[in-house]
Design a protein around this motif. Structure first.
Motif, PDB file in Angstrom:
ATOM      1  N   ASP A   6      -5.058  56.765 -56.884  1.00 12.72           N
ATOM      2  CA  ASP A   6      -4.504  55.931 -57.962  1.00 12.72           C
ATOM      3  C   ASP A   6      -4.516  54.459 -57.558  1.00 12.72           C
ATOM      4  OD1 ASP A   6      -4.046  58.202 -59.454  1.00 12.72           O
ATOM      5  OD2 ASP A   6      -2.002  58.450 -58.654  1.00 12.72           O
ATOM      6  N   GLN A   7      -4.157  54.194 -56.302  1.00 14.28           N
ATOM      7  CA  GLN A   7      -4.148  52.801 -55.830  1.00 14.28           C
ATOM      8  C   GLN A   7      -5.557  52.205 -55.845  1.00 14.28           C
ATOM      9  OE1 GLN A   7      -2.389  53.051 -51.940  1.00 14.28           O
ATOM     10  NE2 GLN A   7      -0.307  53.352 -52.712  1.00 14.28           N
ATOM     11  N   ALA A   8      -6.537  52.987 -55.379  1.00 15.57           N
ATOM     12  CA  ALA A   8      -7.915  52.494 -55.371  1.00 15.57           C
ATOM     13  C   ALA A   8      -8.426  52.293 -56.791  1.00 15.57           C
ATOM     14  CB  ALA A   8      -8.810  53.472 -54.611  1.00 15.57           C
ATOM     15  N   VAL A  20      -9.843  47.657 -52.511  1.00 14.13           N
ATOM     16  CA  VAL A  20     -10.441  48.998 -52.501  1.00 14.13           C
ATOM     17  C   VAL A  20     -10.837  49.383 -51.078  1.00 14.13           C
ATOM     18  CG1 VAL A  20     -12.373  50.416 -53.301  1.00 14.13           C
ATOM     19  CG2 VAL A  20     -11.267  48.804 -54.873  1.00 14.13           C
ATOM     20  N   VAL A  21     -11.504  48.462 -50.391  1.00 14.89           N
ATOM     21  CA  VAL A  21     -11.934  48.725 -49.015  1.00 14.89           C
ATOM     22  C   VAL A  21     -10.728  49.023 -48.132  1.00 14.89           C
ATOM     23  CG1 VAL A  21     -13.016  47.727 -46.965  1.00 14.89           C
ATOM     24  CG2 VAL A  21     -14.020  47.334 -49.219  1.00 14.89           C
ATOM     25  N   GLN A  25      -9.965  52.528 -46.082  1.00 14.88           N
ATOM     26  CA  GLN A  25      -9.849  52.502 -44.626  1.00 14.88           C
ATOM     27  C   GLN A  25      -8.511  53.071 -44.169  1.00 14.88           C
ATOM     28  OE1 GLN A  25     -10.551  48.315 -43.960  1.00 14.88           O
ATOM     29  NE2 GLN A  25     -12.712  48.635 -43.451  1.00 14.88           N
ATOM     30  N   GLU A  26      -7.446  52.702 -44.862  1.00 14.81           N
ATOM     31  CA  GLU A  26      -6.118  53.192 -44.488  1.00 14.81           C
ATOM     32  C   GLU A  26      -6.014  54.697 -44.699  1.00 14.81           C
ATOM     33  OE1 GLU A  26      -3.336  50.940 -46.731  1.00 14.81           O
ATOM     34  OE2 GLU A  26      -3.515  49.133 -45.462  1.00 14.81           O
ATOM     35  N   GLN A  27      -6.605  55.189 -45.790  1.00 12.05           N
ATOM     36  CA  GLN A  27      -6.531  56.616 -46.051  1.00 12.05           C
ATOM     37  C   GLN A  27      -7.278  57.428 -44.995  1.00 12.05           C
ATOM     38  OE1 GLN A  27      -4.675  58.275 -47.958  1.00 12.05           O
ATOM     39  NE2 GLN A  27      -5.593  60.301 -47.589  1.00 12.05           N
ATOM     40  N   LEU A  28      -8.429  56.898 -44.559  1.00 14.60           N
ATOM     41  CA  LEU A  28      -9.204  57.602 -43.539  1.00 14.60           C
ATOM     42  C   LEU A  28      -8.483  57.612 -42.199  1.00 14.60           C
ATOM     43  CD1 LEU A  28     -12.812  56.437 -44.421  1.00 14.60           C
ATOM     44  CD2 LEU A  28     -11.936  58.770 -44.527  1.00 14.60           C
ATOM     45  N   GLN A  29      -7.633  56.627 -41.957  1.00 11.41           N
ATOM     46  CA  GLN A  29      -6.829  56.633 -40.737  1.00 11.41           C
ATOM     47  C   GLN A  29      -5.731  57.695 -40.815  1.00 11.41           C
ATOM     48  OE1 GLN A  29      -5.445  52.610 -40.321  1.00 11.41           O
ATOM     49  NE2 GLN A  29      -7.298  51.937 -39.252  1.00 11.41           N
ATOM     50  N   ARG A  30      -5.230  57.917 -42.032  1.00 10.49           N
ATOM     51  CA  ARG A  30      -4.152  58.910 -42.203  1.00 10.49           C
ATOM     52  C   ARG A  30      -4.696  60.330 -42.302  1.00 10.49           C
ATOM     53  NH1 ARG A  30      -2.063  54.857 -45.938  1.00 10.49           N
ATOM     54  NH2 ARG A  30      -3.120  55.970 -47.613  1.00 10.49           N
ATOM     55  N   GLN A  31      -5.884  60.469 -42.917  1.00 10.80           N
ATOM     56  CA  GLN A  31      -6.396  61.805 -43.229  1.00 10.80           C
ATOM     57  C   GLN A  31      -7.903  61.864 -42.977  1.00 10.80           C
ATOM     58  OE1 GLN A  31      -6.214  62.773 -47.384  1.00 10.80           O
ATOM     59  NE2 GLN A  31      -6.428  64.994 -47.047  1.00 10.80           N
TER      60      GLN A  31
END
Length: 430
Positions: A6-8, A20-21, A25-31
Motif C-alpha cells: 500500500d505504501q509503495a 518507492v525505491v 529496500q526496507e521491505q527486503l531487509q525485513r522479509q
C-alpha cells in the motif's frame, strides 16, 4: 497483502520514485524474497519496473540493486521491457545490465539476441554483461562468432573472460577477413601463457594490416617465460626491418620487454644502420635499457663512444639518460665510467653543450664517488648551463662531501682561472 504494498502504491500514485525505491529496500531487509507470496513478488517486480521506466538515473541505479534478489523471476519482465518499443532506451540499458547479474540460460539467451540490436550501446552493454557472467556464456558466444553481424561483439565478450575455455574459439578467428577481428583475437590470446598460442601468432607477424602485426608483436613480447622453448627473439627481430616504422618501434620495445641478452645483437644492428630513423634509434636504446644486463650496458657505451657513428643530438641524449637511469645498482659504477669516458670524447661534446649538461646530471643521479672530481672539473666549462647542471649534480651525488671539497679548493693556487671562477659560483649557489 502487507502494508508495504500500500505504501509503495501510494508513492507510485504521486510519482515519488525515490520513496518507492526506499520502500522496496526496507521491505527486503525485513522479509527475504523466499518468504514472500507470489502476489508480493509480482508487486515488487511491477514497482521495480515502474522505477526503471519513469525514475531518474539515480533512482534506476538504486532499483537495479533490488532486482538481482529475485533470481529467475526477473528474467521475463525485464526481457519484455528490453523489447518494448515504448520503453525509453535508458530503461532498456538498465534492464540489460540487470540481466547480466543473472547466471541463467534464459538470461544468457536474451543477452545474446541483444548483440544484434540496432542500438550499438545496448549491444555493447549486452556484450559486457555476457562477459561478466563468465564461462557459462562461452558456448553461446562461440556460436555467435560464426555470424558476421555479431562476431565483433561476441569476440569482445570472449576477450573479457580470462579462462582457458575461450582459447579454442579465439583461435578460430585468427585468419578472419576483418582485420579488427584478427587484432582483437590476438590481443586476447596474448594474455594466456601457452606455447601453442605463441606459435599460432607467428604468421600474424606477416599480416598485410599493420594493426594486426603490431598486436602479434606485443603479444609475443610478453612471453619471456617461453624464451627457452621458442625462438621468440628470432621471430621479433625480423619485424625490426618492417616497412612500417611503428612496427619496427614495437618490435624493438618487445625485444626489450623480453629482457634477453639474445635480443642485444639485432638491436645493435638497428642502431648501427645509417638508415635507421631517429625515432627508432631512441626506442631501440630504451629497449637495451630495459634488458638491463651488463652486455646491454656495454653495447650502449660502445655506441656512445664510436666515432664512426653520427647520431643526432636527441639520440646521444637518449643513450646518456638511459645509462644515467640504469636499473641494476650493481652495474651503475660501470655506467658511470662510460659517461665519464664520453666527457673526453671530442666528437661528442665539442659541439653539444646540452649533451654535457645531460651527462653531468646523469652522473649525479648515479651517485658514484668517482664522478665527484670530474663534475668539479665541469665547473670550468665555458657554458653557464653546463656549470649549473654540474652544481646540481654535485648536490645530488653527495652534497656534504662536494661542499667540503669545493671549500678546500678555494685556497688552491694551482687552479685555472676558469675552474676558480666555477668553484666560486658553485659555493655562492650552494
Amino acid at each position: 497483502m502487507s502494508n508495504w504494498v500500500d505504501q509503495a502504491s501510494e508513492a507510485v500514485a504521486h510519482n515519488n520514485w525515490a520513496q518507492v525505491v526506499e520502500c522496496l529496500q526496507e521491505q527486503l531487509q525485513r522479509q527475504p524474497v523466499t518468504e514472500m507470496t507470489e502476489a508480493e513478488i509480482a508487486a515488487l517486480i511491477d514497482f521495480g519496473l515502474s522505477v526503471l521506466e519513469l525514475g531518474d538515473f539515480q533512482e534506476r541505479w538504486e532499483i537495479a540493486k533490488v532486482f538481482p534478489v529475485l533470481g529467475g523471476a526477473m528474467i521475463a519482465p525485464l526481457t519484455a521491457l528490453i523489447h518494448s518499443e515504448q520503453a525509453a532506451i535508458d530503461s532498456r540499458w538498465f534492464a540489460a545490465r540487470i540481466l547480466g547479474t543473472c547466471n541463467d540460460p534464459a538470461a544468457i539467451q536474451v543477452l545474446a539476441t541483444l548483440l544484434q540490436d540496432e542500438d550499438e550501446e545496448l549491444s555493447a552493454i549486452a556484450a559486457d554483461a555476457l562477459a561478466n557472467l563468465g564461462t557459462a556464456t562461452i558456448p553461446v558466444l562461440t556460436a555467435l562468432l560464426g555470424q558476421e553481424d555479431t562476431r565483433v561483439l561476441a569476440l569482445q565478450a570472449l576477450a573479457q573472460i580470462h579462462h582457458p575455455e575461450v582459447i579454442p574459439p579465439l583461435m578460430t578467428v585468427l585468419q578472419d577477413a576483418q582485420a579488427s577481428v584478427r587484432t582483437l583475437a590476438i590481443a586476447a590470446l596474448g594474455t594466456f601463457r601457452d606455447r601453442q598460442i605463441a606459435q599460432a601468432l607467428v604468421p600474424s607477424l606477416k599480416d598485410p594490416v599493420a594493426s594486426v602485426r603490431r598486436a602479434a608483436i606485443s603479444s609475443l613480447g610478453s612471453y619471456p617465460d617461453l624464451a627457452d622453448e621458442l625462438p621468440l627473439v628470432d621471430w621479433l627481430a625480423e619485424s625490426l626491418w618492417d616497412i612500417n616504422l611503428s612496427i619496427c618501434q614495437q618490435a624493438a620495445l618487445a625485444l626489450g620487454r623480453l629482457g634477453l641478452d639474445a635480443g642485444i645483437p639485432p638491436l645493435v644492428r638497428v642502431l648501427r644502420s645509417p638508415y635507421t630513423p631517429p625515432a627508432l634509434q631512441r626506442d631501440t636504446i630504451r629497449a637495451l635499457g630495459w634488458i638491463g644486463s651488463q652486455a646491454a650496458l656495454t653495447a650502449l657505451q660502445s655506441l656512445l663512444l664510436d666515432h664512426s657513428l653520427a647520431y643526432p643530438f636527441e639520440t646521444y641524449q637518449e643513450i646518456v639518460e638511459t645509462l644515467g637511469h640504469w636499473p641494476d645498482p650493481a652495474l651503475q659504477a660501470i655506467a658511470t665510467q662510460g659517461l665519464l669516458e664520453s666527457l673526453s670524447s671530442l666528437h661528442l661534446i665539442q659541439h653539444h653543450p646540452q649533451l654535457r649538461q645531460a651527462i653531468a646530471l646523469m652522473l649525479g643521479h648515479l651517485k658514484q664517488p668517482q664522478a665527484l672530481e670530474p663534475l668539479i672539473q665541469l665547473l670550468a666549462d665555458q657554458d653557464d648551463r653546463v656549470r649549473l647542471h654540474a652544481i646540481v649534480a654535485l648536490k645530488i651525488l653527495d652534497a656534504p662531501t662536494a661542499y667540503e671539497r669545493l671549500t678546500g679548493l678555494q685556497t688552491n693556487q694551482n687552479l685555472s682561472q676558469e675552474l676558480r671562477r666555477g668553484v666560486a659560483i658553485a659555493l655562492q649557489e650552494w
